[in-house]
Design an enzyme around this catalytic site. Structure first.
Site, PDB file in Angstrom:
ATOM      1  N   ALA A 110       0.809  -1.224   0.000  1.00 19.83           N
ATOM      2  CA  ALA A 110       0.000   0.000   0.000  1.00 19.83           C
ATOM      3  C   ALA A 110       0.838   1.269   0.000  1.00 19.83           C
ATOM      4  O   ALA A 110       0.423   2.286  -0.554  1.00 19.83           O
ATOM      5  CB  ALA A 110      -0.950   0.000   1.190  1.00 19.83           C
ATOM      6  N   THR A 111       2.010   1.231   0.624  1.00 18.10           N
ATOM      7  CA  THR A 111       2.855   2.435   0.628  1.00 18.10           C
ATOM      8  C   THR A 111       3.242   2.800  -0.802  1.00 18.10           C
ATOM      9  O   THR A 111       3.148   3.965  -1.206  1.00 18.10           O
ATOM     10  CB  THR A 111       4.118   2.217   1.489  1.00 18.10           C
ATOM     11  OG1 THR A 111       3.710   2.062   2.854  1.00 18.10           O
ATOM     12  CG2 THR A 111       5.072   3.398   1.384  1.00 18.10           C
ATOM     13  N   ALA A 144      -2.209  -6.947   0.586  1.00 13.73           N
ATOM     14  CA  ALA A 144      -2.623  -8.312   0.929  1.00 13.73           C
ATOM     15  C   ALA A 144      -2.537  -8.602   2.420  1.00 13.73           C
ATOM     16  O   ALA A 144      -3.377  -9.317   2.974  1.00 13.73           O
ATOM     17  CB  ALA A 144      -1.775  -9.320   0.155  1.00 13.73           C
ATOM     18  N   CYS A 151       7.021   6.223  19.538  1.00 13.03           N
ATOM     19  CA  CYS A 151       8.366   6.563  20.000  1.00 13.03           C
ATOM     20  C   CYS A 151       9.118   7.337  18.923  1.00 13.03           C
ATOM     21  O   CYS A 151       9.162   6.938  17.769  1.00 13.03           O
ATOM     22  CB  CYS A 151       9.153   5.298  20.328  1.00 13.03           C
ATOM     23  SG  CYS A 151       8.599   4.490  21.829  1.00 13.03           S
TER      24      CYS A 151
END
Length: 407
Positions: free
Chosen positions: A76-77, A205, A331
């Site tokens: 997706a990135t 996926a 973080c």
């Protein structure tokens, strides 16, 4: 059945591969190992046929008109990068304005920042307290320079589902393209690219019980036809949209996962919703000052994001280390920052730091839910017993009126 530890309740981060998906993939590692771009022999033909079959299954899940509207990527990135950068570069002569929301995944927000550095103008729309963007805000933000609106289908932290169909109606009327990061919601809540007027949709996926490292971008081919500038150059794979040797085993697994979602997603979601409600009721039935983050109604079935007043999130995470969940703090090298998503809802830093995201999925059980609920209740009570602020609160002292002495 004996419980297995740690109990996994972080299904928004990733999902285990469904055994049926793994079974479908295995032959493509050893026996059917051909390159889908090899057109001269049977090994290539078998691989290409498997890819085409998977493409059809994914197209059906998305609501595409044609399997040719599915472009395979590494996840997706990459799909988000291809959608935003590809559209921005192709349509830059038409306009330089993009609209998105403050709640988007970093893959969209960071891509927008890159485009801003290249001279594009980006509007980041606010959201309501429940995390939903107002379609009227989208309408008001559109100018004659707007080329793309990007609004995620469902948020990965708070589970809020956006009014995409209403937004799609606006973008279609205005002649502006609509992209959605559909990763979290696809298969879990109803989605139809055609009915919603979605022009591009990023999917992956590993959020639907398939393998990691394979995703896709839905790219509409008609009414309107969407054009992209490719971000990967090479062999002209994927109709020139994304070069690179296709991950055939991954794509086969992706296709099988999509098929299972198409056939079983609705029943799956009903079961998961019941588990989520069980967990929520048990926790709130025994603890006060527990706050739900995100929409009560428009929400992913497996998402439960709760803030526990008078409890520090990291201490809570350590206390329930037998459960894999995620906290509302991220973080960084210098500090522990509260989630930008929770901040966007107007949640204060104290509450944001005390938030836990429970992500339930296909393989969770009632036994696991009951164990987790009891564990959370026990640990919150113990942590609050050590909190002088909680003691003051129980005594009816208005903590906002207390004048604290600085040392």
């Amino acid at each position: 059945m004996a419980l297995s530890f740690p109990i996994f309740m972080d299904y928004h981060s990733t999902t285990p591969v469904d055994p049926r998906v793994l079974e479908a993939m295995l032959p493509y590692f050893t026996q059917k190992f051909g390159n889908a771009a090899s057109r001269n022999h049977a090994y290539g033909w078998v691989a290409e046929e498997a890819v085409d079959h998977a493409r059809e299954r994914i197209a059906k899940l998305v609501g595409a008109q044609s399997e040719k509207e599915i472009v395979f990527t590494s996840g997706a990135t990459e799909s988000n990068n291809l959608a935003l950068k590809g559209v921005a570069e192709f349509y830059k002569d038409k306009g330089n304005h993009i609209i998105t929301t403050v709640l988007e995944h970093k893959a969209v927000l960071d891509t927008c920042k890159r485009l801003e550095a290249e001279g594009f103008r980006v509007t980041y729309l606010p959201v309501a307290k429940d995390g939903r963007v107002d379609p009227d805000d989208v309408k008001k933000a559109i100018t004659d320079q707007t080329i793309l609106v990007s609004v995620m289908f469902a948020n990965n932290e708070i589970g809020t589902v956006q009014p995409l169909a209403e937004i799609g109606k606006i973008t279609r009327e205005k002649g502006v393209l609509l992209h959605t990061d559909a990763v979290q919601g696809l298969g879990k809540v109803p989605f139809d690219a055609q009915a919603m007027n979605v022009d591009l949709a990023s999917i992956t996926a590993h959020k639907m019980y398939g393998p990691k490292g394979v995703g896709a971008l839905f790219v509409r081919r008609s009414k309107p036809r969407v054009r992209l500038v490719a971000q990967m150059d090479g062999g002209g794979h994927e109709r020139g949209n994304r070069s690179g040797t296709l991950n055939v085993p991954g794509i086969v697994g992706f296709g099988k996962a999509a098929q299972i979602m198409s056939e079983e997603g609705e029943a799956d979601s009903a079961k998961i919703l019941a588990l989520r409600e069980r967990l929520h009721k048990k926790i709130t039935g025994s603890l006060d000052e527990v706050h739900l983050n995100g929409s009560v109604r428009d929400r992913l079935p497996g998402n439960l994001n709760l803030s526990f007043s008078f409890v520090e999130g990291e201490a809570m995470m350590m206390a329930i280390k037998d459960v894999a969940v995620s906290s509302g703090s991220a973080c960084t090298s210098a500090s522990l920052e509260p989630s930008y998503v929770l901040r966007a809802l107007g949640v204060g830093d104290e509450l944001a730091h005390s938030s836990i995201r429970f992500g339930l999925g296909r393989f969770n059980t009632e036994e696991e839910v009951d164990f987790v609920a009891n564990l959370v209740i026990d640990k919150v009570q113990k942590l609050r017993d050590m909190s002088p602020l909680y003691e003051m609160f129980k005594e009816g002292i208005d903590l906002n009126s207390v004048q604290w002495t600085a040392h």
